[in-house]
Design a protein around this motif. Structure first.
Motif, mmCIF file in Angstrom:
data_model
loop_
_atom_site.group_PDB
_atom_site.id
_atom_site.type_symbol
_atom_site.label_atom_id
_atom_site.label_comp_id
_atom_site.label_asym_id
_atom_site.label_seq_id
_atom_site.Cartn_x
_atom_site.Cartn_y
_atom_site.Cartn_z
ATOM 1 N N THR A 119 0.637 11.916 8.331
ATOM 2 C CA THR A 119 -0.433 13.016 7.569
ATOM 3 C C THR A 119 -1.351 12.797 8.833
ATOM 4 O OG1 THR A 119 0.925 12.657 5.527
ATOM 5 C CG2 THR A 119 -1.732 14.115 5.520
ATOM 6 N N ILE A 120 -2.224 14.143 9.263
ATOM 7 C CA ILE A 120 -3.317 13.571 10.012
ATOM 8 C C ILE A 120 -3.791 15.392 9.949
ATOM 9 C CG2 ILE A 120 -1.948 15.264 12.037
ATOM 10 C CD1 ILE A 120 -3.118 12.774 13.998
ATOM 11 N N LEU A 121 -5.436 15.153 10.583
ATOM 12 C CA LEU A 121 -6.245 16.362 10.499
ATOM 13 C C LEU A 121 -7.675 16.094 11.045
ATOM 14 C CD1 LEU A 121 -9.815 15.984 8.107
ATOM 15 C CD2 LEU A 121 -7.562 14.920 6.635
ATOM 16 N N ASN A 122 -8.282 16.908 11.708
ATOM 17 C CA ASN A 122 -9.311 17.240 12.721
ATOM 18 C C ASN A 122 -8.583 16.839 14.097
ATOM 19 O OD1 ASN A 122 -11.416 18.032 11.435
ATOM 20 N ND2 ASN A 122 -12.040 14.723 10.680
ATOM 21 N N GLN A 123 -7.633 16.543 14.616
ATOM 22 C CA GLN A 123 -6.540 16.212 15.858
ATOM 23 C C GLN A 123 -6.230 17.367 16.580
ATOM 24 O OE1 GLN A 123 -4.865 17.247 12.497
ATOM 25 N NE2 GLN A 123 -3.249 18.652 13.260
ATOM 26 N N ALA A 124 -6.285 17.576 18.089
ATOM 27 C CA ALA A 124 -6.853 18.674 18.769
ATOM 28 C C ALA A 124 -5.298 18.637 19.275
ATOM 29 C CB ALA A 124 -7.189 17.635 20.518
ATOM 30 N N ALA A 125 -4.814 20.057 19.646
ATOM 31 C CA ALA A 125 -3.634 19.876 19.813
ATOM 32 C C ALA A 125 -3.733 21.779 21.379
ATOM 33 C CB ALA A 125 -2.704 20.947 19.075
ATOM 34 N N THR A 126 -2.896 21.056 22.294
ATOM 35 C CA THR A 126 -3.206 21.879 23.494
ATOM 36 C C THR A 126 -0.999 21.742 23.921
ATOM 37 O OG1 THR A 126 -3.906 21.989 25.758
ATOM 38 C CG2 THR A 126 -2.591 19.978 25.429
ATOM 39 N N ALA A 127 -0.696 23.147 25.639
ATOM 40 C CA ALA A 127 0.301 23.219 25.488
ATOM 41 C C ALA A 127 -0.038 22.788 27.195
ATOM 42 C CB ALA A 127 1.177 24.735 24.663
ATOM 43 N N GLU A 128 1.270 21.859 27.614
ATOM 44 C CA GLU A 128 1.463 22.307 29.224
ATOM 45 C C GLU A 128 2.639 21.956 29.982
ATOM 46 O OE1 GLU A 128 0.093 21.843 32.864
ATOM 47 O OE2 GLU A 128 -1.166 21.969 31.135
ATOM 48 N N LYS A 129 3.611 22.402 30.364
ATOM 49 C CA LYS A 129 4.316 22.853 30.936
ATOM 50 C C LYS A 129 5.566 22.412 30.578
ATOM 51 C CE LYS A 129 2.584 20.364 35.665
ATOM 52 N NZ LYS A 129 2.678 19.267 36.454
ATOM 53 N N GLY A 130 5.833 23.389 28.958
ATOM 54 C CA GLY A 130 6.616 23.581 28.269
ATOM 55 C C GLY A 130 6.443 22.602 27.479
ATOM 56 N N LEU A 131 4.815 21.794 27.130
ATOM 57 C CA LEU A 131 5.593 20.249 25.881
ATOM 58 C C LEU A 131 4.232 21.370 25.070
ATOM 59 C CD1 LEU A 131 6.102 17.689 28.640
ATOM 60 C CD2 LEU A 131 7.531 18.373 26.791
ATOM 61 N N LEU A 132 4.623 20.778 23.887
ATOM 62 C CA LEU A 132 3.780 20.342 22.782
ATOM 63 C C LEU A 132 2.507 19.516 22.846
ATOM 64 C CD1 LEU A 132 4.783 23.476 20.183
ATOM 65 C CD2 LEU A 132 3.216 23.681 21.657
ATOM 66 N N PHE A 133 1.322 19.406 22.746
ATOM 67 C CA PHE A 133 1.164 18.041 22.702
ATOM 68 C C PHE A 133 -0.136 17.691 20.949
ATOM 69 C CE2 PHE A 133 2.359 18.121 27.242
ATOM 70 C CZ PHE A 133 1.798 16.820 27.107
ATOM 71 N N VAL A 134 0.133 16.835 20.312
ATOM 72 C CA VAL A 134 -1.304 16.529 19.585
ATOM 73 C C VAL A 134 -1.751 15.607 19.931
ATOM 74 C CG1 VAL A 134 -1.813 16.617 17.479
ATOM 75 C CG2 VAL A 134 0.596 17.571 17.948
ATOM 76 N N ILE A 135 -3.088 14.995 19.493
ATOM 77 C CA ILE A 135 -3.894 13.999 20.442
ATOM 78 C C ILE A 135 -5.076 13.728 18.943
ATOM 79 C CG2 ILE A 135 -5.419 13.683 21.871
ATOM 80 C CD1 ILE A 135 -4.436 16.324 23.061
ATOM 81 N N VAL B 70 -0.263 10.189 20.997
ATOM 82 C CA VAL B 70 -0.324 11.932 21.674
ATOM 83 C C VAL B 70 1.281 11.722 20.929
ATOM 84 C CG1 VAL B 70 -0.129 12.464 23.348
ATOM 85 C CG2 VAL B 70 -2.482 11.227 23.199
ATOM 86 N N TRP B 71 1.263 12.629 20.227
ATOM 87 C CA TRP B 71 2.134 12.852 20.321
ATOM 88 C C TRP B 71 3.038 14.528 20.975
ATOM 89 C CZ3 TRP B 71 -0.800 11.895 16.103
ATOM 90 C CH2 TRP B 71 -0.833 11.089 15.270
ATOM 91 N N TYR B 72 4.157 14.590 21.527
ATOM 92 C CA TYR B 72 4.953 15.488 22.326
ATOM 93 C C TYR B 72 5.759 16.656 21.733
ATOM 94 C CZ TYR B 72 7.875 12.382 24.921
ATOM 95 O OH TYR B 72 8.531 11.210 24.986
ATOM 96 N N ALA B 73 6.153 17.717 21.871
ATOM 97 C CA ALA B 73 7.130 18.159 21.402
ATOM 98 C C ALA B 73 7.762 19.134 22.382
ATOM 99 C CB ALA B 73 7.213 18.649 20.466
ATOM 100 N N LYS B 74 8.928 19.041 23.020
ATOM 101 C CA LYS B 74 9.785 20.159 23.511
ATOM 102 C C LYS B 74 10.398 21.361 23.105
ATOM 103 C CE LYS B 74 13.087 21.460 27.577
ATOM 104 N NZ LYS B 74 11.413 21.604 29.048
ATOM 105 N N PRO B 75 10.094 21.917 22.258
ATOM 106 C CA PRO B 75 10.179 23.192 21.929
ATOM 107 C C PRO B 75 11.990 23.684 22.500
ATOM 108 C CG PRO B 75 8.120 24.066 21.973
ATOM 109 C CD PRO B 75 8.411 22.860 22.942
ATOM 110 N N ASN B 76 12.574 24.116 21.790
ATOM 111 C CA ASN B 76 14.350 24.465 22.179
ATOM 112 C C ASN B 76 14.258 25.920 22.880
ATOM 113 O OD1 ASN B 76 16.228 26.044 22.073
ATOM 114 N ND2 ASN B 76 17.309 24.141 20.424
ATOM 115 N N PRO B 77 14.006 26.192 24.055
ATOM 116 C CA PRO B 77 14.047 27.533 24.207
ATOM 117 C C PRO B 77 15.174 28.229 23.867
ATOM 118 C CG PRO B 77 14.534 25.651 26.410
ATOM 119 C CD PRO B 77 14.397 25.475 24.500
ATOM 120 N N ALA B 78 15.860 28.675 22.863
ATOM 121 C CA ALA B 78 16.180 29.913 22.744
ATOM 122 C C ALA B 78 15.648 30.177 21.117
ATOM 123 C CB ALA B 78 17.557 29.306 22.248
#
Length: 84
Positions: A36-52, A64-72
């Motif tokens: 559970t988190i609040l006041n985080q930053a988020a961005t996307a770069e080179k197909g990845l999502l980042f939560v900082i 720093v959490w990251y995820a790669k969304p399924n392209p489909a």
């Protein structure tokens, strides 16, 4: 004073077209987020999502959490951490 409320899920509102990568339609996908988190930053770069960083139940986070969304589908399976 009322305490701040945080969420432990993250909504992703995009579905890229598998052929072009363009956003073809919109969907909601709520994958489990590891904390559970609040006041985080988020961005996307080179197909990845980042939560900082952000505020957690135990204090400030430097994760720093990251995820790669399924392209489909746009779905995210997991949120591993990386060095901050």
């Amino acid at each position: 004073m009322k305490p701040l409320e945080a969420i432990s899920w993250l909504s992703i509102y995009a579905k890229p077209d598998a052929g072009t990568g363009n956003i073809a339609s919109w969907l909601t996908n709520n994958p489990a987020f590891p904390t559970t988190i609040l006041n985080q930053a988020a961005t996307a770069e080179k197909g990845l999502l980042f939560v900082i960083g952000g505020d957690t139940q135990t204090g400030l986070s430097n994760n720093v959490w990251y995820a790669k969304p399924n392209p489909a589908t746009g779905a995210v399976a997991s949120w591993p951490t990386t060095a901050s």
